[in-house]
Structure formats: structure tokens, C-alpha cells
Design a protein around this motif. Sequence first.
Motif, PDB file in Angstrom:
ATOM      1  N   THR A   1     -21.118   1.575 -32.928  1.00 12.52           N
ATOM      2  CA  THR A   1     -20.559   0.694 -31.911  1.00 12.52           C
ATOM      3  C   THR A   1     -21.233   0.989 -30.583  1.00 12.52           C
ATOM      4  O   THR A   1     -21.349   2.152 -30.185  1.00 12.52           O
ATOM      5  CB  THR A   1     -19.029   0.927 -31.760  1.00 12.52           C
ATOM      6  OG1 THR A   1     -18.406   0.750 -33.029  1.00 12.52           O
ATOM      7  CG2 THR A   1     -18.433  -0.044 -30.759  1.00 12.52           C
ATOM      8  N   VAL A   2     -21.664  -0.060 -29.893  1.00 13.24           N
ATOM      9  CA  VAL A   2     -22.280   0.099 -28.581  1.00 13.24           C
ATOM     10  C   VAL A   2     -21.195   0.498 -27.586  1.00 13.24           C
ATOM     11  O   VAL A   2     -20.162  -0.165 -27.476  1.00 13.24           O
ATOM     12  CB  VAL A   2     -22.971  -1.201 -28.127  1.00 13.24           C
ATOM     13  CG1 VAL A   2     -23.502  -1.078 -26.703  1.00 13.24           C
ATOM     14  CG2 VAL A   2     -24.086  -1.582 -29.102  1.00 13.24           C
ATOM     15  N   THR A   3     -21.441   1.607 -26.861  1.00 17.45           N
ATOM     16  CA  THR A   3     -20.455   2.104 -25.891  1.00 17.45           C
ATOM     17  C   THR A   3     -20.945   2.045 -24.445  1.00 17.45           C
ATOM     18  O   THR A   3     -20.159   2.206 -23.524  1.00 17.45           O
ATOM     19  CB  THR A   3     -20.063   3.563 -26.208  1.00 17.45           C
ATOM     20  OG1 THR A   3     -21.240   4.376 -26.185  1.00 17.45           O
ATOM     21  CG2 THR A   3     -19.383   3.654 -27.565  1.00 17.45           C
ATOM     22  N   GLY A   4     -22.241   1.832 -24.266  1.00 16.80           N
ATOM     23  CA  GLY A   4     -22.763   1.786 -22.901  1.00 16.80           C
ATOM     24  C   GLY A   4     -24.201   1.315 -22.868  1.00 16.80           C
ATOM     25  O   GLY A   4     -24.897   1.324 -23.888  1.00 16.80           O
ATOM     26  N   LYS A   5     -24.620   0.884 -21.672  1.00 16.94           N
ATOM     27  CA  LYS A   5     -25.997   0.440 -21.439  1.00 16.94           C
ATOM     28  C   LYS A   5     -26.408   0.886 -20.044  1.00 16.94           C
ATOM     29  O   LYS A   5     -25.583   0.885 -19.134  1.00 16.94           O
ATOM     30  CB  LYS A   5     -26.090  -1.084 -21.483  1.00 16.94           C
ATOM     31  CG  LYS A   5     -25.814  -1.727 -22.807  1.00 16.94           C
ATOM     32  CD  LYS A   5     -25.775  -3.250 -22.710  1.00 16.94           C
ATOM     33  CE  LYS A   5     -27.003  -3.832 -22.073  1.00 16.94           C
ATOM     34  NZ  LYS A   5     -27.069  -5.285 -22.099  1.00 16.94           N
TER      35      LYS A   5
END
Length: 142
Positions: A102-106
Amino acid sequence: MAKLYFEDVHVGDQVPEFRRQTGYMEWGRFAGSNEEYVSIHEDDDAGVKSGLPGGIGMGNLRFCYVQNMLADWMGEDGWIKKVSLQYRGLNLKNDWIVTKGTVTGKQKKDGECLVELDVHAENGKGEVTAPGKAVVSLPGRG
């Protein structure tokens, strides 16, 4: 596969899962490529003698499957910068390993477009056996 760009990824996005059923054939191939010949990965009796329910899979195989998942998702233009896992459960013979992310930050840092993820490996029962984190670099559109 369409090219994945930094701008197209959003916090909360799910990475398509990677799944493999494993047993002595897969463990033997992995042991051969890594010279990781340990009896508990090759024999049920050796596992039981060590206090385990039988032969068990290698933790590093789960690590590789997480990297397979990330590579499949981001494509040839992405770059895996960092992956860490904590081994908290066993991978038993003929069990499934399912990896998810799961993407949690960019963030953009030092000219790179970085994506942070929560990743993990599950067994066939859906129990998380190896939680972790990852950072990948993706191409930007600009």
C-alpha cells in the motif's frame, strides 16, 4: 504493461499482489541459487527435530517475492531503493506466500520521485508473516 509515473500514484493505492505456492521444489531452487542449504529447509524430520511443525521456507524467499511484486508494479523504469521486512511467522511446505503493498507517502527529494509503501507477506490463511516497508523511485512526467 503501461509505464507507471510518480504523478499517477496516490497515497492509499494498492499494489497488485504477487502470490506463489511454495514447497521443497521452490526452496531447493532458492537454496541452490543462494547456497543456503539448511536441513530445516529440506526435510520435515529435520524441522520437527528443531521444534518446528516440519520443514520451513526461507525468510529471504519472502523478501524476494516482495521485490517481485514491486518490480511487476513499477515496471522497468522504476527502481527499488529500500525494502525491509520483519520475519514474524513461518512459511510451511505447500503454503501460499501472498505479498501485498500500500502506498503510504510520496516525495520529491534530490531530483528523485520517491514512493513509500507498507509491504508484507502473508501465508495462505491471510496471516501476516513478514511486515515491512519499501521505498521505490519512479519516473516523473516532467
